[in-house]
Design a protein around this motif. Sequence first.
Motif, PDB file in Angstrom:
ATOM      1  N   VAL A 453      10.905   3.883   0.048  1.00 10.64           N
ATOM      2  CA  VAL A 453       9.947   4.950  -0.301  1.00 10.64           C
ATOM      3  C   VAL A 453       8.847   4.969   0.754  1.00 10.64           C
ATOM      4  CG1 VAL A 453      10.398   4.818  -2.781  1.00 10.64           C
ATOM      5  CG2 VAL A 453       8.655   3.346  -1.775  1.00 10.64           C
ATOM      6  N   ASP A 454       8.108   6.072   0.803  1.00  6.86           N
ATOM      7  CA  ASP A 454       6.987   6.161   1.736  1.00  6.86           C
ATOM      8  C   ASP A 454       5.937   5.108   1.393  1.00  6.86           C
ATOM      9  OD1 ASP A 454       8.175   8.281   3.009  1.00  6.86           O
ATOM     10  OD2 ASP A 454       7.141   9.794   1.793  1.00  6.86           O
ATOM     11  N   ILE A 455       5.297   4.577   2.431  1.00 10.27           N
ATOM     12  CA  ILE A 455       4.301   3.523   2.224  1.00 10.27           C
ATOM     13  C   ILE A 455       3.107   4.067   1.444  1.00 10.27           C
ATOM     14  CG2 ILE A 455       2.709   1.946   3.373  1.00 10.27           C
ATOM     15  CD1 ILE A 455       4.694   1.739   5.659  1.00 10.27           C
ATOM     16  N   ASN A 456       2.778   3.377   0.364  1.00 17.93           N
ATOM     17  CA  ASN A 456       1.628   3.729  -0.461  1.00 17.93           C
ATOM     18  C   ASN A 456       0.447   2.874  -0.014  1.00 17.93           C
ATOM     19  OD1 ASN A 456      -0.320   3.718  -2.617  1.00 17.93           O
ATOM     20  ND2 ASN A 456       1.252   4.599  -3.959  1.00 17.93           N
ATOM     21  N   GLN A 457      -0.529   3.493   0.662  1.00 16.10           N
ATOM     22  CA  GLN A 457      -1.631   2.736   1.256  1.00 16.10           C
ATOM     23  C   GLN A 457      -2.486   2.049   0.201  1.00 16.10           C
ATOM     24  OE1 GLN A 457      -3.824   4.432   4.499  1.00 16.10           O
ATOM     25  NE2 GLN A 457      -2.183   5.890   5.012  1.00 16.10           N
ATOM     26  N   ILE A 458      -2.617   2.674  -0.940  1.00 19.19           N
ATOM     27  CA  ILE A 458      -3.433   2.067  -2.005  1.00 19.19           C
ATOM     28  C   ILE A 458      -2.785   0.772  -2.480  1.00 19.19           C
ATOM     29  CG2 ILE A 458      -4.294   2.359  -4.359  1.00 19.19           C
ATOM     30  CD1 ILE A 458      -4.558   5.349  -3.763  1.00 19.19           C
ATOM     31  N   LYS A 459      -1.471   0.817  -2.686  1.00 21.51           N
ATOM     32  CA  LYS A 459      -0.768  -0.380  -3.144  1.00 21.51           C
ATOM     33  C   LYS A 459      -0.691  -1.449  -2.065  1.00 21.51           C
ATOM     34  CE  LYS A 459       2.014   1.760  -6.785  1.00 21.51           C
ATOM     35  NZ  LYS A 459       3.385   1.999  -7.309  1.00 21.51           N
ATOM     36  N   VAL A 460      -0.635  -1.022  -0.791  1.00 19.01           N
ATOM     37  CA  VAL A 460      -0.658  -1.985   0.309  1.00 19.01           C
ATOM     38  C   VAL A 460      -1.969  -2.764   0.300  1.00 19.01           C
ATOM     39  CG1 VAL A 460      -0.862  -2.180   2.829  1.00 19.01           C
ATOM     40  CG2 VAL A 460       0.976  -0.822   1.829  1.00 19.01           C
ATOM     41  N   LYS A 461      -3.074  -2.061   0.145  1.00 20.42           N
ATOM     42  CA  LYS A 461      -4.383  -2.717   0.118  1.00 20.42           C
ATOM     43  C   LYS A 461      -4.526  -3.615  -1.113  1.00 20.42           C
ATOM     44  CE  LYS A 461      -6.696   0.870   2.818  1.00 20.42           C
ATOM     45  NZ  LYS A 461      -7.761   1.914   2.846  1.00 20.42           N
ATOM     46  N   GLU A 462      -3.952  -3.181  -2.205  1.00 22.90           N
ATOM     47  CA  GLU A 462      -3.964  -3.988  -3.422  1.00 22.90           C
ATOM     48  C   GLU A 462      -3.172  -5.283  -3.210  1.00 22.90           C
ATOM     49  OE1 GLU A 462      -1.630  -2.800  -7.033  1.00 22.90           O
ATOM     50  OE2 GLU A 462      -3.642  -2.354  -7.807  1.00 22.90           O
ATOM     51  N   ALA A 463      -2.020  -5.171  -2.573  1.00 18.43           N
ATOM     52  CA  ALA A 463      -1.197  -6.350  -2.291  1.00 18.43           C
ATOM     53  C   ALA A 463      -1.921  -7.304  -1.341  1.00 18.43           C
ATOM     54  CB  ALA A 463       0.139  -5.929  -1.684  1.00 18.43           C
ATOM     55  N   ALA A 464      -2.647  -6.742  -0.373  1.00 19.78           N
ATOM     56  CA  ALA A 464      -3.410  -7.571   0.565  1.00 19.78           C
ATOM     57  C   ALA A 464      -4.498  -8.357  -0.163  1.00 19.78           C
ATOM     58  CB  ALA A 464      -4.023  -6.691   1.653  1.00 19.78           C
ATOM     59  N   VAL A 465      -5.119  -7.738  -1.139  1.00 20.62           N
ATOM     60  CA  VAL A 465      -6.135  -8.439  -1.942  1.00 20.62           C
ATOM     61  C   VAL A 465      -5.498  -9.578  -2.724  1.00 20.62           C
ATOM     62  CG1 VAL A 465      -7.753  -8.202  -3.872  1.00 20.62           C
ATOM     63  CG2 VAL A 465      -7.636  -6.422  -2.102  1.00 20.62           C
ATOM     64  N   LEU A 498       0.285 -12.197   5.013  1.00 20.66           N
ATOM     65  CA  LEU A 498       0.913 -10.869   5.096  1.00 20.66           C
ATOM     66  C   LEU A 498       2.301 -10.888   4.463  1.00 20.66           C
ATOM     67  CD1 LEU A 498       0.050  -9.592   8.704  1.00 20.66           C
ATOM     68  CD2 LEU A 498      -0.999  -8.924   6.542  1.00 20.66           C
ATOM     69  N   ALA A 499       3.030 -11.971   4.673  1.00 20.83           N
ATOM     70  CA  ALA A 499       4.372 -12.084   4.087  1.00 20.83           C
ATOM     71  C   ALA A 499       4.288 -12.123   2.567  1.00 20.83           C
ATOM     72  CB  ALA A 499       5.062 -13.340   4.614  1.00 20.83           C
ATOM     73  N   VAL A 500       3.310 -12.844   2.045  1.00 25.04           N
ATOM     74  CA  VAL A 500       3.115 -12.891   0.587  1.00 25.04           C
ATOM     75  C   VAL A 500       2.719 -11.503   0.083  1.00 25.04           C
ATOM     76  CG1 VAL A 500       1.730 -13.863  -1.282  1.00 25.04           C
ATOM     77  CG2 VAL A 500       2.536 -15.344   0.577  1.00 25.04           C
ATOM     78  N   ALA A 501       1.874 -10.804   0.861  1.00 24.18           N
ATOM     79  CA  ALA A 501       1.468  -9.439   0.477  1.00 24.18           C
ATOM     80  C   ALA A 501       2.691  -8.523   0.397  1.00 24.18           C
ATOM     81  CB  ALA A 501       0.453  -8.888   1.487  1.00 24.18           C
ATOM     82  N   ARG A 502       3.647  -8.716   1.298  1.00 22.61           N
ATOM     83  CA  ARG A 502       4.878  -7.912   1.244  1.00 22.61           C
ATOM     84  C   ARG A 502       5.578  -8.094  -0.094  1.00 22.61           C
ATOM     85  NH1 ARG A 502       5.498  -9.088   6.797  1.00 22.61           N
ATOM     86  NH2 ARG A 502       6.802 -10.924   6.471  1.00 22.61           N
ATOM     87  N   MET A 503       5.585  -9.312  -0.607  1.00 21.88           N
ATOM     88  CA  MET A 503       6.256  -9.587  -1.874  1.00 21.88           C
ATOM     89  C   MET A 503       5.497  -8.952  -3.040  1.00 21.88           C
ATOM     90  SD  MET A 503       9.019 -11.011  -1.128  1.00 21.88           S
ATOM     91  CE  MET A 503       8.920  -9.906   0.294  1.00 21.88           C
ATOM     92  N   PHE A 504       4.171  -9.002  -2.967  1.00 23.83           N
ATOM     93  CA  PHE A 504       3.385  -8.332  -4.013  1.00 23.83           C
ATOM     94  C   PHE A 504       3.641  -6.826  -3.972  1.00 23.83           C
ATOM     95  CE2 PHE A 504       0.512 -12.131  -4.164  1.00 23.83           C
ATOM     96  CZ  PHE A 504       0.567 -12.327  -5.529  1.00 23.83           C
ATOM     97  N   TYR A 505       3.703  -6.266  -2.752  1.00 21.07           N
ATOM     98  CA  TYR A 505       3.925  -4.826  -2.601  1.00 21.07           C
ATOM     99  C   TYR A 505       5.318  -4.440  -3.095  1.00 21.07           C
ATOM    100  CZ  TYR A 505       4.336  -0.225  -0.446  1.00 21.07           C
ATOM    101  OH  TYR A 505       4.531   1.117  -0.237  1.00 21.07           O
ATOM    102  N   ARG A 506       6.295  -5.270  -2.849  1.00 18.79           N
ATOM    103  CA  ARG A 506       7.666  -4.978  -3.284  1.00 18.79           C
ATOM    104  C   ARG A 506       7.746  -4.937  -4.797  1.00 18.79           C
ATOM    105  NH1 ARG A 506      12.664  -4.482  -1.352  1.00 18.79           N
ATOM    106  NH2 ARG A 506      14.454  -5.235  -2.540  1.00 18.79           N
TER     107      ARG A 506
END
Length: 607
Positions: A453-465, A498-506
């Motif tokens: 799916v298209d990257i959701n910037q809001i969820k990306v930032k949430e995963a980074a947090v 960042l790798a952990v953030a990828r898992m949260f985003y997934r």
Amino acid sequence: MKKSLFTVAGKSLTFAWNTNRKLFLLIIFLNLFIGSTVYVQYTSFASIVDEIVKIKEGANNMTPLIKSAIMLGLSFLIPTIASNILAYSRVVFRMQQSLHLEMYKIEKQSNLDIGTIESNSYQTLLRGAKEWGSSSVLNLQDFVFTSASSFAGIATSMVILGSLNKWLVLFAFMAAAPVYFFYKKYSKEVFRVRYLSIDDQRIIGNRISHFEELQKAVDVILLQLKYWLKEQIFERKNSYNKKIAEAEKKKWLSYGLLSVWYLVFLFAAIALMTREALAGTIAVGGLLLAFNTYTRFYQTINSYVESISFTEEAARYASKWFELFELKPKIISNKDALRFTFNQAPLIEFKNVSFRYPNEDGARPYVLQNLSFTIKPGEKIAIVGVNGAGKTTLIKLLCRVYDPTDGSILINGTNLRDINLHDWHEALGILFQDFPVYNSTILESIGIGRVSVDINQIKVKEAAVFSGADEFINNYNQLIWKDFKDGVDLSKGQHQRLAVARMFYRNAPVTILDEPTASIDAVTEEKIFASLEQNMEGRSVVLITHRFSTVKNADTILVLEHGKIIEQGMHQELIKREGRYAELYNMQAKRYLEDMQKHVLQPGLSE
């Protein structure tokens, strides 16, 4: 060589034909045309000589001379234009071919299962293919194109020599006959030396990398490894060079004998031509034509056979690529595999699962033995144990990188083998200890956690947090890697966040984490595991870790040792049993306290 030159070349031509048929045929035609025009030059010049002789003898008709002169000019002009068109066409075609081949190679390799890629046989095959690179496949196509030119030249020269004197054809073939056998013999020997030295070349490359890669170069300087490494590089490289030099020496000594053989038939041909000229059978121009055609014939045969020898060498490496292309994945979806959409975490059951890694040389010992446990939907399960206990292997079975040797894995009561592989992988979020680093923007590095799916910037930032990555991110469009313009380098710990953030985003129904905080400080680690508990509600989490402090809140802890589950339960329950888990936990806790005391007593020690 398992496949002949013509078999491998045929496969290579399939790529050429499928890439651009019109351009392919144009290149073949131009090679045929150019290969024969040089003899038009010889014929035209011979006609000019003969016409000059006639004029000297009193002939007054200049028309034949003018026509021959025009023909000679055109025989140079038209091939020059054709050669320019050919050069451009081949550059364009080779670029198209290179792209086509690279995409095909990626497609084939990406379809393989991880177990095949991990195997020694695959890695050996890949090393052999990379020895010349995929360009070896393209070189085979170039051989076919040049063959067209050579065949045109050989055929034309045979016609000319045969029209002058049939014995000239025989002499030319006799002179060229041994060339192929000499080239074939010694190209094989050079290939054998190179192929048998693959491991040496790998070691040489590894040793050289210690001077080129930053982390290794630090050790070279601090541990004073320069002379030790240089000695290894010199000894192996020098030994390799001596073997190649010996093979080349034999090759060129043999070519010396070959030259003598050629001269014998050349003198015989010259004698025959001279006799014919003196007898008046052929004119002066015909004598020039015969000599030029004869020598050109040998040069064409010689260069063509030489190209065959080099092409055979290319074919040996190209055949490795085709062997890679022909590999089939071992782990695949069954024809009647069941399709599922896992919107929620499933029930996972291991039933009497045992496993040993496949081996081409024979059976290996069991890595896992008779494992039986259940992961309930939404459960947080931790797998602990010393190195070599089988923790990562267990995860590979759950991901269906491999199938169990014995026993079965059930997903909502269905055997994992019977579930569509793509559907199961869609349900997983996986972070292995050796995670990849993506040299892209930070947004993309996190967003590729779900590329469907298209990257959701809001969820990306949430995963980074959630992962603590937000602490060092100033710009989500920042390029990662200092080799990029305005790019930055990140520490290993930052890359892991960042790798952990990828898992949260997934946000997968089943998230698998293999040592997810190995390079992360204790404060960030605590934050990440707090986020796991708060933001993975309803998701199953499987955690592998050496840090026992991170597993205390797991719903179930499995203690593995020598491939067996020796303990199972919650943290407090296992501590009370005073078994292996309690022993390892207390040992690690004691070491942690000792380190803390040292830090308090000598605060500058760790700085």
